[in-house]
Write an enzyme that holds these catalytic residues in place. Structure first.
Site, PDB file in Angstrom:
ATOM      1  N   PRO A 192       0.795  -1.213   0.000  1.00 29.32           N
ATOM      2  CA  PRO A 192       0.000   0.000   0.000  1.00 29.32           C
ATOM      3  C   PRO A 192       0.828   1.264   0.000  1.00 29.32           C
ATOM      4  CG  PRO A 192      -0.121  -1.195   2.096  1.00 29.32           C
ATOM      5  CD  PRO A 192       1.083  -1.634   1.366  1.00 29.32           C
ATOM      6  N   GLU A 193       0.498   2.139  -0.895  1.00 32.29           N
ATOM      7  CA  GLU A 193       1.031   3.487  -0.864  1.00 32.29           C
ATOM      8  C   GLU A 193      -0.105   4.409  -0.429  1.00 32.29           C
ATOM      9  OE1 GLU A 193       3.425   4.647  -4.232  1.00 32.29           O
ATOM     10  OE2 GLU A 193       3.654   2.580  -4.851  1.00 32.29           O
TER      11      GLU A 193
END
Length: 271
Positions: A2-3
DNA sequence: AGAGGTACCTGGCAGC
DNA sequence: TGCTGCCAGGTACCTC
């Protein structure tokens, strides 16, 4: 995994189910994350209501009555809202169960994620207090990047991935933003002019907003709090497209390693 | 202070 | 089928 866009998608996905709800029980099946999950998480959080969930970079902050949960998804973490009766799977390490029968389930095969309880201001926690500017804040612009880049000889891609410079830009969106801005990922940060930083800042905002609107990017296994994958993958211009034609000029997208991370760019469009 | 390398951990996939 | 090696969306900590 996840960014910033995936963390934001997760935040928006879980908020409606747990804000205002009271915690009934916390189950820690495996406390061995990036830092050990403290027993205080269970003892102190139970009985409290969640008032708000915010995001700082890739960290989620869940504000309860007398303290906060600091949560990070690491490389492979995800949060899901499930019924408390749903059987946990292999890497479902923590459940936070609410009075309404819902369960916030933390899943993380690689265990680079993090779940901390703090009674102090979470934004002042050592892990958070030195995080750089939020790229979606009004105050973020090319001039900020330009000033911070003076005297920095690192490659621009590593510069914008440094969480102490800008918060939340990870490996996918760094490549994407540099493509949009026409900047070569190996270029030294200090050698980029102010005008080009303005374009880069706009590109970062643009790609993050676009990804959020598509529910993030699912490469392998990202799912939102409600279990949906992200649909931004089909909009990626260079990331994971090594050898494929650049959508602007047709030249093959190049794949290199920078600081042991994959970088994708177009040798023709990015200078 | 900045830059580079390493460590943390599991799973999936290509190649033999 | 099964082994080996490499790669994966992150980041903190160490050394130079």
């Amino acid at each position: 995994m996840p960014e910033l866009p995936e963390v934001e998608t997760t935040r928006r996905g879980i908020m409606p189910y747990i804000v205002g709800e009271k915690v009934m029980r916390v189950i820690v099946r495996n406390k061995h994350l990036r830092q050990p999950v403290s027993g205080k998480l269970s003892t102190e959080l139970v009985g409290q209501r969640i008032h708000d969930i915010t995001r700082r970079g890739k960290y989620l902050l869940m504000y309860a009555d007398t303290g906060s949960v600091i949560l990070h998804l690491g490389m492979s973490g995800s949060l899901r809202i499930v019924s408390k009766k749903t059987r946990p799977g292999k890497h479902d390490h923590v459940d936070i169960i609410f009075e309404n029968g819902r369960c916030l389930r933390f899943h993380d095969p690689r265990r680079f994620g993090l779940l901390l309880w703090t009674r102090a201001d979470p934004l002042q926690h050592p892990l958070l207090k030195n995080i750089g500017i939020e790229p979606l804040a009004d105050t973020f612009n090319g001039d900020v990047l330009y000033k911070k880049s003076r005297g920095r000889r690192v490659a621009i891609k590593q510069f914008i991935m440094n969480a102490h410079i800008v918060a939340g830009v990870g490996n996918i969106y760094a490549s994407e933003a540099l493509f949009l801005a026409g900047i070569h990922p190996l270029r030294s940060a200090e050698k980029i002019a102010r005008l080009r930083y303005r374009r880069l800042a706009e590109s970062i905002r643009q790609v993050l907003h676009a990804a959020i609107s598509q529910g993030g990017t699912t490469l392998r296994n990202f799912v939102s709090g409600e279990g949906r994958p992200g649909y931004f993958r089909q909009h990626l211009k260079v990331y994971d497209r090594g050898g494929l034609p650049c959508q602007t000029c047709g030249a093959p997208v190049r794949h290199i390693l920078q600081g042991q991370r994959s970088t994708y760019y177009c040798t023709n469009c990015q200078r």
